[in-house]
Motif scaffolding. Structure first.
Motif, PDB file in Angstrom:
ATOM      1  N   SER A   1      67.908   4.795  55.102  1.00 55.57           N
ATOM      2  CA  SER A   1      67.253   6.090  54.865  1.00 55.57           C
ATOM      3  C   SER A   1      68.263   7.200  55.062  1.00 55.57           C
ATOM      4  O   SER A   1      69.140   7.107  55.909  1.00 55.57           O
ATOM      5  CB  SER A   1      66.095   6.284  55.836  1.00 55.57           C
ATOM      6  N   TYR A   2      68.119   8.244  54.275  1.00 56.45           N
ATOM      7  CA  TYR A   2      68.985   9.410  54.407  1.00 56.45           C
ATOM      8  C   TYR A   2      68.186  10.650  54.026  1.00 56.45           C
ATOM      9  O   TYR A   2      67.144  10.553  53.383  1.00 56.45           O
ATOM     10  CB  TYR A   2      70.254   9.270  53.563  1.00 56.45           C
ATOM     11  N   THR A   3      68.651  11.798  54.446  1.00 58.45           N
ATOM     12  CA  THR A   3      67.935  13.047  54.210  1.00 58.45           C
ATOM     13  C   THR A   3      68.787  13.986  53.376  1.00 58.45           C
ATOM     14  O   THR A   3      69.968  14.181  53.670  1.00 58.45           O
ATOM     15  CB  THR A   3      67.580  13.724  55.550  1.00 58.45           C
TER      16      THR A   3
ATOM     17  N   ASP B   1      68.384  17.900  51.789  1.00 55.22           N
ATOM     18  CA  ASP B   1      67.591  19.138  51.744  1.00 55.22           C
ATOM     19  C   ASP B   1      66.229  18.965  52.422  1.00 55.22           C
ATOM     20  O   ASP B   1      65.204  19.425  51.920  1.00 55.22           O
ATOM     21  CB  ASP B   1      67.401  19.610  50.299  1.00 55.22           C
ATOM     22  N   GLY B   2      66.207  18.273  53.546  1.00 54.74           N
ATOM     23  CA  GLY B   2      64.978  18.086  54.308  1.00 54.74           C
ATOM     24  C   GLY B   2      64.047  17.015  53.776  1.00 54.74           C
ATOM     25  O   GLY B   2      62.980  16.787  54.323  1.00 54.74           O
ATOM     26  N   ILE B   3      64.437  16.346  52.699  1.00 55.98           N
ATOM     27  CA  ILE B   3      63.604  15.296  52.110  1.00 55.98           C
ATOM     28  C   ILE B   3      64.218  13.946  52.450  1.00 55.98           C
ATOM     29  O   ILE B   3      65.394  13.700  52.152  1.00 55.98           O
ATOM     30  CB  ILE B   3      63.510  15.457  50.576  1.00 55.98           C
ATOM     31  N   GLU B   4      63.411  13.068  53.085  1.00 59.34           N
ATOM     32  CA  GLU B   4      63.915  11.740  53.438  1.00 59.34           C
ATOM     33  C   GLU B   4      63.816  10.824  52.221  1.00 59.34           C
ATOM     34  O   GLU B   4      62.788  10.761  51.553  1.00 59.34           O
ATOM     35  CB  GLU B   4      63.145  11.143  54.608  1.00 59.34           C
ATOM     36  N   LYS B   5      64.909  10.125  51.957  1.00 60.97           N
ATOM     37  CA  LYS B   5      64.990   9.218  50.809  1.00 60.97           C
ATOM     38  C   LYS B   5      65.465   7.859  51.291  1.00 60.97           C
ATOM     39  O   LYS B   5      65.996   7.725  52.387  1.00 60.97           O
ATOM     40  CB  LYS B   5      65.962   9.770  49.774  1.00 60.97           C
ATOM     41  N   THR B   6      65.292   6.858  50.444  1.00 65.65           N
ATOM     42  CA  THR B   6      65.741   5.508  50.764  1.00 65.65           C
ATOM     43  C   THR B   6      66.750   5.074  49.716  1.00 65.65           C
ATOM     44  O   THR B   6      66.526   5.248  48.518  1.00 65.65           O
ATOM     45  CB  THR B   6      64.551   4.519  50.778  1.00 65.65           C
TER      46      THR B   6
END
Length: 128
Positions: free
Chosen positions: A34-36, A38-43
């Motif tokens: 997981s990484y972020t 602009d404040g959005i967590e993504k996988t």
């Protein structure tokens, strides 16, 4: 004196604790992290072989060479860098492991004398 002995004894127990680090299971395979942005967590996902690492994130595919220093540390370098930052090798170190994941830290392999060294951390989960 009694308090000193209790403190000394408790320090002995703390120093005996070792973080589990069985890195050989994580040298190759398919992983998720997981990484972020602009404040959005993504996988993201990556596949690592003995010599290569292929990243899949943000609908992009990126590939890098992998050179293992020891069972828990490797150097990764982009195969087709798009800019100067992509030409810089990255040093990864596995700092702890569980049954299906590992925690790691990474930084530039060669220190830039004009910049403060930046160490990032993350966790990857083995999915295959």
């Amino acid at each position: 004196m009694r308090h000193f002995l209790l403190l000394l004894l408790s320090l002995c127990f703390i120093n005996c604790y070792q973080v589990e680090r069985d890195c050989t299971e994580f040298k190759t395979g398919t992983f998720e992290f997981s990484y972020t942005v602009d404040g959005i967590e993504k996988t993201g996902k990556f596949v690592r072989t003995d010599r290569y690492n292929i990243d899949y994130f943000d609908n992009k595919i990126d590939s890098a060479s992998v050179r293992w220093i020891n069972d828990c540390e490797f150097i990764q370098k982009e195969l087709h860098p798009k800019n100067k930052d992509g030409q810089k090798a990255i040093h990864f170190k596995i700092i702890s492991t569980t049954d299906d994941s590992y925690s790691f830290e990474y930084k530039l392999a060669a220190k830039d004398p004009y910049k403060k060294e930046r160490v990032e951390k993350g966790t990857a989960k083995k999915i295959d």
